[in-house]
Each structure stands twice: as structure tokens, then as C-alpha cells.
Scaffold this motif. Structure first.
Motif, PDB file in Angstrom:
ATOM      1  N   MET A   1      32.625 -11.200 -34.483  1.00 12.68           N
ATOM      2  CA  MET A   1      31.416 -11.925 -34.104  1.00 12.68           C
ATOM      3  C   MET A   1      31.394 -12.083 -32.587  1.00 12.68           C
TER       4      MET A   1
ATOM      5  N   GLU B   1      29.097 -14.034 -29.631  1.00 12.43           N
ATOM      6  CA  GLU B   1      28.056 -15.038 -29.416  1.00 12.43           C
ATOM      7  C   GLU B   1      27.961 -15.368 -27.938  1.00 12.43           C
ATOM      8  N   THR B   2      26.784 -15.165 -27.365  1.00 12.48           N
ATOM      9  CA  THR B   2      26.583 -15.459 -25.945  1.00 12.48           C
ATOM     10  C   THR B   2      26.094 -16.892 -25.786  1.00 12.48           C
ATOM     11  N   LYS B   3      26.636 -17.559 -24.760  1.00 11.53           N
ATOM     12  CA  LYS B   3      26.273 -18.947 -24.465  1.00 11.53           C
ATOM     13  C   LYS B   3      25.460 -19.067 -23.179  1.00 11.53           C
TER      14      LYS B   3
ATOM     15  N   GLN C   1      21.280 -13.779 -34.014  1.00 12.21           N
ATOM     16  CA  GLN C   1      20.178 -14.282 -33.178  1.00 12.21           C
ATOM     17  C   GLN C   1      19.838 -13.229 -32.135  1.00 12.21           C
TER      18      GLN C   1
ATOM     19  N   ALA D   1      21.753  -7.975 -28.005  1.00 12.49           N
ATOM     20  CA  ALA D   1      22.870  -8.809 -28.455  1.00 12.49           C
ATOM     21  C   ALA D   1      24.128  -7.980 -28.701  1.00 12.49           C
TER      22      ALA D   1
ATOM     23  N   THR E   1      20.926 -16.890 -24.730  1.00 11.35           N
ATOM     24  CA  THR E   1      21.744 -17.018 -25.933  1.00 11.35           C
ATOM     25  C   THR E   1      21.383 -15.938 -26.952  1.00 11.35           C
TER      26      THR E   1
ATOM     27  N   ALA F   1      23.503 -13.711 -30.628  1.00 10.26           N
ATOM     28  CA  ALA F   1      24.705 -13.558 -31.445  1.00 10.26           C
ATOM     29  C   ALA F   1      24.560 -12.335 -32.337  1.00 10.26           C
TER      30      ALA F   1
END
Length: 283
Positions: free
Chosen positions: A102, A104-106, A134, A149, A251, A253
Motif C-alpha cells: 500500500m 499513501e501520499t500525505k 483514492q 497515485a 493526497t 492512495a
């Protein structure tokens, strides 16, 4: 697994088995005869026991085997290196669960996980099991906001082709595959750079949290996109994440379960002349 028969032959030829009497000569003869029978029974039928790596052209990369601890360290044991913002865990969170990586960008970022140990010859197709949790907001290749993503880069050969910018390193040929919302599927987009050596192709538009199994004909695409008669061997892959221009803070994911490279013989047997395809299942 190396076949015992070949070790016996090598040892005999190098003088490790020396017959000191007729009885020992007969023993050596029966030993080699028995080994040859074992070779025929064990090594020949599957054509994989003697040297699977040399005989099997297909290649599978998955994310099974993680038992806990640092995900970064575990990925390094699988020959991944982290480039640019992929090193920053404040911006990019990585996790592995249920044999799935996984990402996931913040925040706004651009990073890569590179694996240049992958080296596979005579590949026809690639099959990817992956999906989006996302999508990044307000991005589109048609509008020159080239963010995604998750992008799988497949590099071909070792020849370095100009990037088109003196400050950007040259690169081998590559085809970069991604999942999208607004792009045309199977269309070879060009990026800002690498117009001679790179193409970006959307393979599907899954809903969030769906798993899509994408198949793509790398051999045909390479020859068509770059006007070549021959497709070079695959010499590396990369997982790219870019939300540097995305809306709402960048953001996003995505997840990836496996990448399988399929040789020409396997692809022809499985699909014949079938075009690129995708299957969706729930994650």
C-alpha cells in the motif's frame, strides 16, 4: 536446484571418483548409471529442476513473505531503492498487508521505488494486479497535469536515450502504466520529457478499492510506440508516485499485489491475438 547427475559427472571428470579395483570400477559405473536414471526421472519431465532460472522466461514479482518490521528494510531485501520523495515517510506512507503493498501520499510529492535487478528476456505481456484507494484530485494528462497515485515503469535495454533536457538524466526506453479517471485507455501519452524514449499508458478506470487485473502487450506496444523491429530485454522496473500538482494537498492512495511478465510462448497459448484486457474484483 542443480541436478546431482551433473555434479557426479563433473566430479568424475575432475578425478574425485577413481576406481582402484574392478569392483570399485563396477561400483562407479552403477553409481553413474543410477544417477542417469534419476536425472531422467527427476530433471527432464518438468524441465525446471536442473536450472529453473535459465529455462523459465516468465517472471513474477509479488509482495508476499512480509512478517513485520520495517517495510523499507524489507523492500530493500527485494532490491528496491528509494528515490526522491519516496524516502520521506512524512509524505509517503508504505505498508504491507495480505501480500499487498500500500502506498499513501500525505502531501505533494514525487518519488520512485526502483528495482534494477529485474532482468527478463523475450517478454510478450505484463499482468498487474493493483488498484486505487483514492485518486489524486484535479489531474489529467490531457490537461498536462501529469500526476498519478501509482505508476509502473518498465525499462527496456541499456541504451540511454536523451531526456530532452540538459538537467534531466538520460534513460533507457520505458513504458509507464497507470490507472486513471479521465484519460483515454491504451493511448500512449507523452510526458513533458523523454518524448523519444517514454510513453505513459492508462490501463483502466477502477472504482476506489476495487482490484483490477490488467494485461498489456509490451512487445507490440514497444515496437509501435518507438518504431522498432525488436523489443529489447526488460532491464528494470519502477513504482512511481506523483501528486506534486494535484489538488487538495496532494493526497492519494493505491495498492499493488503483483507484477507478472509473460513470455511469448505463454502469452500466445493463453490469449492468442487477444488485445489488452482488464478484469475487476473486489479488494
Amino acid at each position: 536446484m542443480e541436478c546431482t547427475f551433473w555434479r557426479l559427472i563433473i566430479q568424475a571428470s575432475e578425478g574425485e571418483y577413481v576406481a582402484s579395483s574392478p569392483a570399485s570400477a563396477r561400483s562407479l559405473y552403477y553409481l553413474l548409471w543410477s544417477a542417469s536414471i534419476a536425472f531422467a526421472l527427476i530433471c527432464l519431465p518438468p524441465l525446471l529442476s536442473c536450472d529453473a532460472a535459465a529455462l523459465k522466461r516468465d517472471f513474477v514479482l509479488d509482495f508476499s513473505g512480509y512478517t513485520g518490521g520495517s517495510v523499507d528494510d524489507w523492500l530493500r531485501t527485494r532490491h528496491f531503492t528509494f528515490e526522491k520523495d519516496a524516502k520521506n515517510r512524512r509524505l509517503l506512507q508504505l505498508s504491507v498487508a495480505n501480500d499487498t503493498l500500500m502506498l499513501e501520499t500525505k502531501g505533494h510529492l514525487s518519488g520512485f521505488l526502483i528495482n534494477d535487478v529485474v532482468n527478463v528476456e523475450k517478454i510478450k505481456r505484463v499482468r498487474i494486479k493493483w488498484g486505487i484507494v483514492q485518486y489524486p484530485i484535479d489531474v489529467s494528462y490531457r490537461r498536462k497535469v501529469n500526476n498519478e497515485a501509482l505508476m509502473l515503469y518498465v525499462f527496456f535495454g541499456t541504451e540511454k536515450i536523451s531526456s530532452g533536457h540538459m538537467l534531466i538524466p538520460n534513460s533507457p526506453y520505458f513504458i509507464a502504466l497507470f490507472l486513471c479517471q479521465d484519460e483515454q485507455i491504451d493511448f500512449p501519452y507523452k510526458g513533458r520529457y523523454f518524448h523519444t524514449s517514454g510513453r505513459f499508458v492508462c490501463l483502466g478506470k477502477p472504482k476506489p478499492n476495487e482490484t483490477i487485473v490488467s494485461e498489456f502487450d509490451l512487445d507490440t506496444a514497444f515496437k509501435s510506440y518507438f518504431d522498432k523491429n525488436r523489443t529489447p530485454d526488460i532491464t528494470g522496473i519502477g513504482i512511481g508516485i506523483d501528486t506534486s500538482k494535484a489538488g487538495k494537498g496532494g493526497t492519494a492512495a493505491a495498492f499493488i499485489k503483483s507484477v507478472e511478465f509473460i513470455g511469448a510462448d505463454s502469452a500466445d497459448a493463453a490469449h492468442g491475438p487477444a488485445a489488452n484486457r482488464a478484469q475487476m474484483t473486489s479488494r
